[in-house]
Design an enzyme around this catalytic site. Structure first.
Site, short mmCIF file in Angstrom:
data_model
loop_
_atom_site.label_atom_id
_atom_site.label_comp_id
_atom_site.label_asym_id
_atom_site.label_seq_id
_atom_site.Cartn_x
_atom_site.Cartn_y
_atom_site.Cartn_z
N SER A 1 5.23 -45.60 15.97
CA SER A 1 5.06 -45.16 17.36
C SER A 1 4.78 -46.38 18.23
O SER A 1 3.99 -47.24 17.87
CB SER A 1 3.93 -44.14 17.46
OG SER A 1 2.72 -44.64 16.92
N MET A 2 5.46 -46.42 19.38
CA MET A 2 5.39 -47.60 20.25
C MET A 2 5.05 -47.22 21.68
O MET A 2 5.53 -47.82 22.64
CB MET A 2 6.71 -48.36 20.18
CG MET A 2 7.02 -48.88 18.77
SD MET A 2 8.56 -49.82 18.64
CE MET A 2 9.75 -48.49 18.81
N GLY A 3 4.19 -46.19 21.83
CA GLY A 3 3.74 -45.79 23.15
C GLY A 3 4.88 -45.37 24.05
O GLY A 3 5.73 -44.57 23.66
N ALA A 4 4.89 -45.91 25.27
CA ALA A 4 5.92 -45.53 26.24
C ALA A 4 7.32 -45.94 25.81
O ALA A 4 8.31 -45.42 26.34
CB ALA A 4 5.60 -46.15 27.60
N GLY B 1 8.56 -45.25 22.93
CA GLY B 1 9.10 -44.24 22.04
C GLY B 1 8.79 -44.48 20.58
O GLY B 1 7.73 -44.99 20.22
N GLY C 1 -0.84 -39.58 18.95
CA GLY C 1 -0.34 -39.88 17.62
C GLY C 1 -0.49 -38.71 16.67
O GLY C 1 0.36 -38.49 15.79
N ASP C 2 -1.56 -37.92 16.83
CA ASP C 2 -1.77 -36.78 15.96
C ASP C 2 -0.76 -35.67 16.24
O ASP C 2 -0.25 -35.02 15.31
CB ASP C 2 -3.19 -36.24 16.13
CG ASP C 2 -4.24 -37.31 15.83
OD1 ASP C 2 -3.98 -38.16 14.97
OD2 ASP C 2 -5.30 -37.29 16.48
#
Length: 300
Positions: free
Chosen positions: A214-217, A219, A245-246
């Site tokens: 996961s890389m935030g904004a 994607g 993230g959950d």
């Protein structure tokens, strides 16, 4: 049924404030207290999506009893394993633009308590379609605990997801989990140097079935046995990222029990993660945001 394992269960306290003054007095506009820990948040999202879930983990003392009572009040089925130490409390202070987290380390867990939990876990696996192993480890547990639990699940034909950081993440591939889910910073700590794709491929080569970063904004990226996929977000959702993230992991867990191709898995997971940011408390997601953003996510 999807089992979520939270070895470092918590009572999550969230303070909502109009703005934080770190040198002065702050007026709290709303307070939320509820059972927490990453696996509990995953279970809440799965239950909201209509899936059968079971929460397990280690709980002890007055805080552990408060956690168990809240799970019961929320209608979340639980089969917790009792320990002598008091479970932890976490605090999130959130304003419209920022969130600060204060996480206690958790209780000291003995070798005997861990052995007892493993026997308990093996019994629960008889009814499991998938297992989510997520969050920090309390003091006293070896760094390869998630690898051990993932290997036990794999030996019984139950797919698993591991969402961890530091040494637990580095050890996890040896348990042959179906999916590892680090964020970009966690991946960089586990596999220093190189690009996220190179780090993910390294963990894949060590035994993981797939690695979703996961890389935030920016994607998501998934390195799998079927190839590498990326999910690009159409816009940024503002709010509290604590449980994003959950919610994302909940979407990936659905992909383990439903025969969806990887592009569909990633699109759902990314949309759930974004929809969670729009809610002030971890373990919830905004269905309107989910419905809006899901069809706009681009998979390459």
């Amino acid at each position: 049924m999807i089992i979520t394992v939270t070895l470092n269960l918590a009572l999550d306290v969230t303070y909502q404030v109009p703005g934080v003054d770190w040198d002065g007095v702050n007026r709290v506009s709303a307070v939320h207290r509820r059972a927490g820990g990453k696996g509990v948040n995953v279970a809440r999202v799965l239950a909201a999506l209509g899936r059968d879930v079971l929460v397990t983990g280690l709980a002890g003392g007055p805080t552990g009893r408060a956690v168990e009572a809240d799970l019961h009040a929320a209608g979340l089925p639980a089969a917790l394993y009792g320990i002598a130490g008091d479970s932890r409390t976490t605090l999130a202070v959130t304003d419209p633009d920022h969130t600060a987290l204060f996480n206690e380390p958790g209780p000291e867990v003995t070798a005997g308590e861990l052995a007892g939990f493993v026997r308990h876990y093996e019994t629960l696996l008889a009814g499991a379609d998938a297992v989510v192993l997520s969050g920090s480890l309390p003091r006293g547990l070896p760094a390869d605990t998630y690898a051990t639990l993932a290997a036990i699940a794999a030996g019984r034909g139950v797919p698993s997801i591991v969402d961890a950081d530091g040494d637990p993440l580095r050890h996890a591939p040896r348990g042959r989990p179906s999916i590892l889910k680090p964020n970009a910073d966690e991946l960089a700590r586990a596999v220093p140097g190189g690009t996220p794709a190179e780090g993910a491929r390294a963990l894949l080569g060590q035994g993981a079935g797939a690695v979703v970063v996961s890389m935030g904004a920016d994607g998501l990226m998934a390195v799998t046995g079927e190839g590498t996929f990326a999910a690009r977000m159409p816009y940024t959702v503002r709010g509290n990222p604590t449980g994003a993230g959950d919610s994302l992991v909940a979407g990936l867990a659905l992909g383990l029990v439903e025969p969806d191709p990887w592009p569909d898995r990633l699109r759902r997971a990314a949309a759930l993660g974004a929809a969670a940011v729009a809610r002030p408390v971890a373990g919830e997601f905004d269905p309107d945001v989910y419905a809006d953003i899901h069809p706009q996510i681009i998979i390459t």
